[in-house]
Design a protein around this motif. Structure first.
Motif, mmCIF file in Angstrom:
data_model
loop_
_atom_site.group_PDB
_atom_site.id
_atom_site.type_symbol
_atom_site.label_atom_id
_atom_site.label_comp_id
_atom_site.label_asym_id
_atom_site.label_seq_id
_atom_site.Cartn_x
_atom_site.Cartn_y
_atom_site.Cartn_z
ATOM 1 N N GLY A 282 -100.327 -96.703 103.468
ATOM 2 C CA GLY A 282 -100.769 -96.088 104.720
ATOM 3 C C GLY A 282 -102.069 -96.695 105.191
ATOM 4 O O GLY A 282 -102.259 -97.904 105.147
ATOM 5 N N ASP A 283 -103.008 -95.849 105.596
ATOM 6 C CA ASP A 283 -104.318 -96.279 106.094
ATOM 7 C C ASP A 283 -105.279 -96.564 104.944
ATOM 8 O O ASP A 283 -105.143 -95.998 103.865
ATOM 9 C CB ASP A 283 -104.939 -95.193 106.981
ATOM 10 C CG ASP A 283 -104.094 -94.893 108.212
ATOM 11 O OD1 ASP A 283 -103.297 -95.753 108.623
ATOM 12 O OD2 ASP A 283 -104.246 -93.782 108.757
ATOM 13 N N LEU A 284 -106.281 -97.428 105.201
ATOM 14 C CA LEU A 284 -107.317 -97.720 104.221
ATOM 15 C C LEU A 284 -108.678 -97.622 104.890
ATOM 16 O O LEU A 284 -108.905 -98.228 105.936
ATOM 17 C CB LEU A 284 -107.144 -99.116 103.629
ATOM 18 C CG LEU A 284 -108.128 -99.453 102.511
ATOM 19 C CD1 LEU A 284 -107.446 -100.183 101.396
ATOM 20 C CD2 LEU A 284 -109.302 -100.240 103.034
ATOM 21 N N THR A 285 -109.573 -96.836 104.279
ATOM 22 C CA THR A 285 -110.936 -96.690 104.780
ATOM 23 C C THR A 285 -111.898 -96.818 103.614
ATOM 24 O O THR A 285 -111.771 -96.088 102.634
ATOM 25 C CB THR A 285 -111.142 -95.299 105.439
ATOM 26 O OG1 THR A 285 -110.201 -95.150 106.493
ATOM 27 C CG2 THR A 285 -112.544 -95.168 105.984
ATOM 28 N N CYS A 286 -112.849 -97.765 103.697
ATOM 29 C CA CYS A 286 -113.891 -97.888 102.678
ATOM 30 C C CYS A 286 -115.007 -98.778 103.203
ATOM 31 O O CYS A 286 -114.830 -99.494 104.185
ATOM 32 C CB CYS A 286 -113.343 -98.397 101.350
ATOM 33 S SG CYS A 286 -112.811 -100.072 101.346
ATOM 34 N N ALA A 287 -116.154 -98.713 102.544
ATOM 35 C CA ALA A 287 -117.316 -99.490 102.979
ATOM 36 C C ALA A 287 -117.148 -100.976 102.672
ATOM 37 O O ALA A 287 -117.333 -101.815 103.545
ATOM 38 C CB ALA A 287 -118.585 -98.948 102.332
ATOM 39 N N ALA A 288 -116.807 -101.308 101.435
ATOM 40 C CA ALA A 288 -116.725 -102.715 101.040
ATOM 41 C C ALA A 288 -115.543 -102.953 100.118
ATOM 42 O O ALA A 288 -115.227 -102.123 99.276
ATOM 43 C CB ALA A 288 -118.014 -103.130 100.344
ATOM 44 N N VAL A 289 -114.908 -104.126 100.294
ATOM 45 C CA VAL A 289 -113.795 -104.547 99.438
ATOM 46 C C VAL A 289 -114.090 -105.962 98.977
ATOM 47 O O VAL A 289 -114.310 -106.864 99.794
ATOM 48 C CB VAL A 289 -112.441 -104.494 100.182
ATOM 49 C CG1 VAL A 289 -111.324 -105.026 99.308
ATOM 50 C CG2 VAL A 289 -112.130 -103.072 100.630
#
Length: 166
Positions: free
Chosen positions: A88-95
């Motif tokens: 689904g969706d992905l939300t994060c500060a850093a990858v």
């Protein structure tokens, strides 16, 4: 543990208090604090911080995951050290690696590439961005941008191909 859910059948959710020293393997959803190993769950995973990787058939949420994240549902974490895959969706500060998501992606900094089925909102991407929807980037993209919708970026190192406005 807690018995939750109605309908087809009840679902179990495992709760761990404190730090888990080692790996967590569960046929159910997992809620925990810090984990010094990996977490593998046939359900959702909600943990503070995970030293290694997380694999879940459902959603993943929490603090920092030092390794990769593989989720059948949405992912919402502070930071991910490796690659991230979300159904689904992905939300994060850093990858620290690349992102592949079936839905929308919102991330401030991505070291690798982004491939999303929906819109992408980012600040800095080291590689390319492919999106089924719009791409909005406040900073720079180190590679190409291909979007099914509009593209609004400050700086793109490669070419831009859009189904909408640029």
């Amino acid at each position: 543990w807690e018995l939750v859910g109605h309908g087809v059948g009840p679902k179990l959710k495992l709760f761990f208090k404190g730090t888990v020293n080692g790996d967590v393997y569960s046929d159910f959803s997992v809620v925990c604090g810090d984990v010094t190993g990996s977490v593998n769950a046939d359900g959702d995973v909600q943990c503070a911080n995970v030293t290694c990787s997380v694999h879940a058939s459902g959603d993943v949420s929490g603090g920092t995951v030092m390794g990769f994240v593989d989720a059948g549902g949405d992912v919402e974490c502070d930071n991910i050290g490796g690659d991230a895959h979300a159904g689904g969706d992905l939300t994060c500060a850093a990858v620290g690696g690349s992102i592949e998501a079936g839905g929308e992606v919102t991330a401030a900094r991505v070291e690798g590439n982004i491939n999303a089925g929906g819109d992408v909102t980012c600040s800095v991407v080291g590689g390319y961005v492919e999106a089924g929807g719009d791409v909005t980037c406040e900073g720079s993209i180190g590679g190409n941008v291909e979007a099914g919708g509009d593209v609004e970026c400050k700086d793109v190192a490669g070419y831009v191909e859009a189904g909408g406005d640029v």
